[in-house]
Design a protein around this motif. Structure first.
Motif, PDB file in Angstrom:
ATOM      1  N   GLY A   1     -40.135  13.019  57.635  1.00 34.67           N
ATOM      2  CA  GLY A   1     -41.717  14.147  58.375  1.00 34.67           C
ATOM      3  C   GLY A   1     -42.346  14.053  56.961  1.00 34.67           C
ATOM      4  O   GLY A   1     -42.591  13.575  55.578  1.00 34.67           O
ATOM      5  N   LEU A   2     -42.701  15.199  57.275  1.00 39.13           N
ATOM      6  CA  LEU A   2     -43.662  15.703  56.343  1.00 39.13           C
ATOM      7  C   LEU A   2     -42.934  15.884  54.560  1.00 39.13           C
ATOM      8  O   LEU A   2     -43.737  16.101  53.925  1.00 39.13           O
TER       9      LEU A   2
ATOM     10  N   VAL B   1     -49.373  13.078  52.179  1.00 39.36           N
ATOM     11  CA  VAL B   1     -48.954  14.213  53.676  1.00 39.36           C
ATOM     12  C   VAL B   1     -50.331  14.699  54.603  1.00 39.36           C
ATOM     13  O   VAL B   1     -50.270  15.317  56.237  1.00 39.36           O
TER      14      VAL B   1
ATOM     15  N   GLU C   1     -53.585  12.776  61.891  1.00 41.64           N
ATOM     16  CA  GLU C   1     -52.731  11.974  62.766  1.00 41.64           C
ATOM     17  C   GLU C   1     -51.776  13.042  64.018  1.00 41.64           C
ATOM     18  O   GLU C   1     -52.540  13.462  64.935  1.00 41.64           O
ATOM     19  N   SER C   2     -51.145  14.169  63.929  1.00 46.35           N
ATOM     20  CA  SER C   2     -50.415  14.887  64.433  1.00 46.35           C
ATOM     21  C   SER C   2     -51.554  16.172  65.124  1.00 46.35           C
ATOM     22  O   SER C   2     -50.909  16.644  66.285  1.00 46.35           O
TER      23      SER C   2
ATOM     24  N   LYS D   1     -52.184  12.749  55.977  1.00 50.17           N
ATOM     25  CA  LYS D   1     -52.795  11.557  56.969  1.00 50.17           C
ATOM     26  C   LYS D   1     -51.220  12.225  57.916  1.00 50.17           C
ATOM     27  O   LYS D   1     -51.529  11.457  59.729  1.00 50.17           O
ATOM     28  N   TYR D   2     -50.290  12.712  57.685  1.00 50.81           N
ATOM     29  CA  TYR D   2     -49.527  13.372  59.009  1.00 50.81           C
ATOM     30  C   TYR D   2     -49.867  14.524  59.848  1.00 50.81           C
ATOM     31  O   TYR D   2     -50.077  14.582  60.816  1.00 50.81           O
ATOM     32  N   TRP D   3     -50.654  15.147  58.696  1.00 53.14           N
ATOM     33  CA  TRP D   3     -52.197  16.415  59.086  1.00 53.14           C
ATOM     34  C   TRP D   3     -52.799  15.733  60.104  1.00 53.14           C
ATOM     35  O   TRP D   3     -52.695  16.288  61.444  1.00 53.14           O
TER      36      TRP D   3
ATOM     37  N   THR E   1     -46.102  22.928  59.453  1.00 56.58           N
ATOM     38  CA  THR E   1     -47.421  22.181  58.947  1.00 56.58           C
ATOM     39  C   THR E   1     -47.433  22.119  57.554  1.00 56.58           C
ATOM     40  O   THR E   1     -47.959  21.833  56.838  1.00 56.58           O
TER      41      THR E   1
END
Length: 614
Positions: free
Chosen positions: A479-480, A312, A318-319, A314-316, A576
């Protein structure tokens, strides 16, 4: 993954040892045993199964165990099946030993000992340690020196507790790669794998460092490092904060699920200021700002549930702030000769802070000495090895988590990772003031949203009835929500023993769709986010093949239940932070399925809470 308890005291210590084992049962529950010295002899009892079997056996002849020094152990099998002969303590002559960890070279040592005439009654590596100490003690009749001489002969990671009939006032202990604490009393001293085991008798603890050897008597504690006596600080803890009772709940897991709103709120309070809700607290990670300012890459290392929290993150990263982030399973990372990028923030995530693979991976990275390396422990135990060996400590304030299947540790990890991201974003000016204010406002609402998600308990219990006799299950997310699908599958397989897999929903047509039929339940995480329309198309792929869908959807999704499509509505939450809120329904689903199937929810077979071996 075993639990050690030991005591030397003026009073009878049998009940202290047994109570300590009960509190450590989350660390292992294949078998349990204890040995005390009484009337110049070792008195030992060992039983297969839960600690209660040992308690019942001791109760038959309690006078045999009325002693003032003893050691006890609860086991999770590594070498040898769960059986009475493999249970600890192991005895050689007048010596008894308990052991946590693995002796990697035990086979060679065993062969040499057999050649000397020693007989082995177990399949364990631990019996080698008992015989070695006995053999050396014959030539060096000093128990501390005998143990000190044995340690270099053992390859691996371990913690030991050793007693000898000829030394009825001495308890020797060793910490090398496995956790061990000393409990400090008045006229009595103790050892344990976890301070939780000793809270009924003391709140003062000494944390041994890697390689320490200690000799405990009723009135003294001597600690040695590299043959030199050293001082280790005594820490006093608030026992009230370590309450591990189930209270009104049937299982620890359910109690810990319901504790999540408060646990997440405590964790958020580290960085959020109710008086100034539009900014982070000035003191949050303040002394590490210079280190974090130079970070250009994030490397997450973790295992199991902690690995999913890293996914999780990683998504945060980078995005939201455009910092590249890699996430790897520690047991793979450490053996593939990885390249660690300069100016990396290495985040090691572990509930216990004693996870063997994560610790070893960290040490391997530190040996490489990449330029600008910053290591950070994200951990629930501030006194753990991981915390002591990293540059930065970011706590998760979950409180004790006893259930083997992690729940509140996971959601507090996610909350802490979001706080860390915000701090890096602010320091490196990668986040606008507007975005920061928005995220801070959303975090303020998070505990309330988690509390609202607990109201889904009743409909999820009804939904779980469809899973009682199933053999396999798929969890889907995009996605997340993909890491939460992985986490949901892990929870279900851990405690209900149903084979379950988590998949990115877009991957269905690349293989998993072949498994879909009328008997395969498909759990879908469906918040109304940027991926929602694509997710609906994936659900149609399942529906067209007669799969039965169990959907956790946001209230605003307007999804409608129909034949073979079951919907439970989750409170609306921003995209998010949705992974944190959607963790609760999959935890509750796994819990209720396990209860219906009659499994041991808190102590599932073949698993243990603190994984201190490879």
């Amino acid at each position: 993954m075993c639990g050690i308890v030991g005591a030397v005291a003026e009073r009878n210590i049998a009940n202290i040892l047994l109570e300590g084992l009960k509190r450590l049962e989350y660390r292992g529950y294949d078998s349990a045993g204890l040995t005390v010295i009484r009337d110049g002899a070792l008195h030992r009892e060992r039983q297969v199964g839960k600690v209660q079997a040992l308690v019942d056996a001791v109760a038959v002849n309690p006078e045999f165990f009325d002693g003032h020094i003893g050691i006890a152990h609860t086991r999770w099998a590594t070498h040898g099946e769960p059986a009475q002969r493999n249970a600890h303590p192991h005895v050689s002559g007048k010596i008894a030993v308990v052991h946590n960890g693995i002796v990697e070279n035990y086979a060679e040592l065993k062969e040499a000992l057999i050649a000397k005439g020693y007989e082995f009654t177990s399949q364990t590596d631990t019996e080698v340690v008992a015989h070695l100490i006995n053999d050396i003690y014959k030539a060096t009749p000093d128990l501390l020196e005998a143990v000190r001489t044995v340690i270099p002969l053992l390859h691996g990671a371990f913690a030991l507790g050793v007693i000898h009939v000829d030394c009825p006032e001495e308890l020797i202990t060793v910490r090398l790669g496995s956790p061990l604490v000393i409990g400090v009393g008045i006229g009595e001293n103790f050892i344990a794998s976890d301070q939780l085991a000793l809270l009924p008798v003391t709140n003062r603890f000494m944390y041994l460092e890697e390689g320490d050897i200690a000799k405990l008597t009723r009135s003294s504690i001597q600690v040695y490092a590299n043959g030199v006596e050293v001082k280790r600080q005594i820490h006093e803890i608030d026992a009230a904060q370590h309450n591990a009772d189930k209270g009104e709940f049937k299982h620890y897991m359910l109690k810990e699920i319901y504790e999540q709103p408060d646990a997440v709120a405590r964790t958020l309070e580290m960085a959020l200021d109710s008086d100034e809700p539009t900014k982070l607290r000035d003191d949050f990670l303040q002394r590490h700002e210079a280190q974090l300012k130079g970070i250009k890459h994030v490397q997450v290392i973790a295992c199991g549930t902690s690995y999913h929290s890293g996914l999780v993150a990683k998504y945060w990263f980078e995005s939201l702030i455009r910092v590249p982030c890699s996430v790897e399973v520690a047991s793979e990372f450490r053996y593939r000769n990885p390249v660690v990028i300069d100016n990396s923030l290495v985040i090691c995530i572990s509930q216990s802070g004693e996870t063997a693979d994560t610790l070893s991976a960290l040490r391997d990275i530190q040996k490489q000495s990449p330029v600008g390396l910053v290591s950070l422990a994200l951990c629930n135990v501030p006194t753990s090895s991981l915390v002591r060996e990293t540059d930065v400590f970011l706590p998760t304030l979950a409180g004790p988590e006893i259930g083997v299947a992690s729940t509140k540790a996971f959601t507090t990890q996610l909350a802490a990772l979001m706080l860390l991201l915000l701090k890096v974003g602010v320091i490196q000016r990668r986040m606008t003031d507007e975005n920061l204010r928005t995220l801070l406002g959303q975090l303020q609402q998070l505990p309330g949203q988690l509390h609202a998600s607990l109201h889904l308990d009743a409909p999820i219990k009804v939904m779980s009835e469809h899973f009682e006799y199933k053999k396999s299950c798929l969890f889907l997310g995009r996605g997340l929500q993909f890491p939460i699908a992985l986490e949901g599958a892990l929870k279900l397989k851990e405690i209900s023993y149903i084979h379950a897999e988590g998949y990115a929903a877009g991957e269905l047509k690349h293989g998993p769709l072949a498994l879909v039929d009328k008997d395969m339940p498909i759990v879908v995480l469906a918040p109304k986010d940027s991926m929602f329309d694509k997710l609906k198309a994936n659900m149609q792929e399942v529906h067209a093949r007669h799969g039965e869908l169990f959907v956790f959807a946001s209230q605003s999704s307007q999804m409608v239940a129909e034949d073979r499509l079951h919907v439970v509505y989750v409170p609306d939450v921003c995209e998010t932070l949705a992974p944190i809120v959607y963790s609760v329904p999959v935890q509750l689903l796994s819990y209720h399925v396990a209860v219906m199937r009659g499994t041991d929810v808190d102590q599932p077979r073949n698993l243990a809470k603190s994984v201190t071996v490879e």
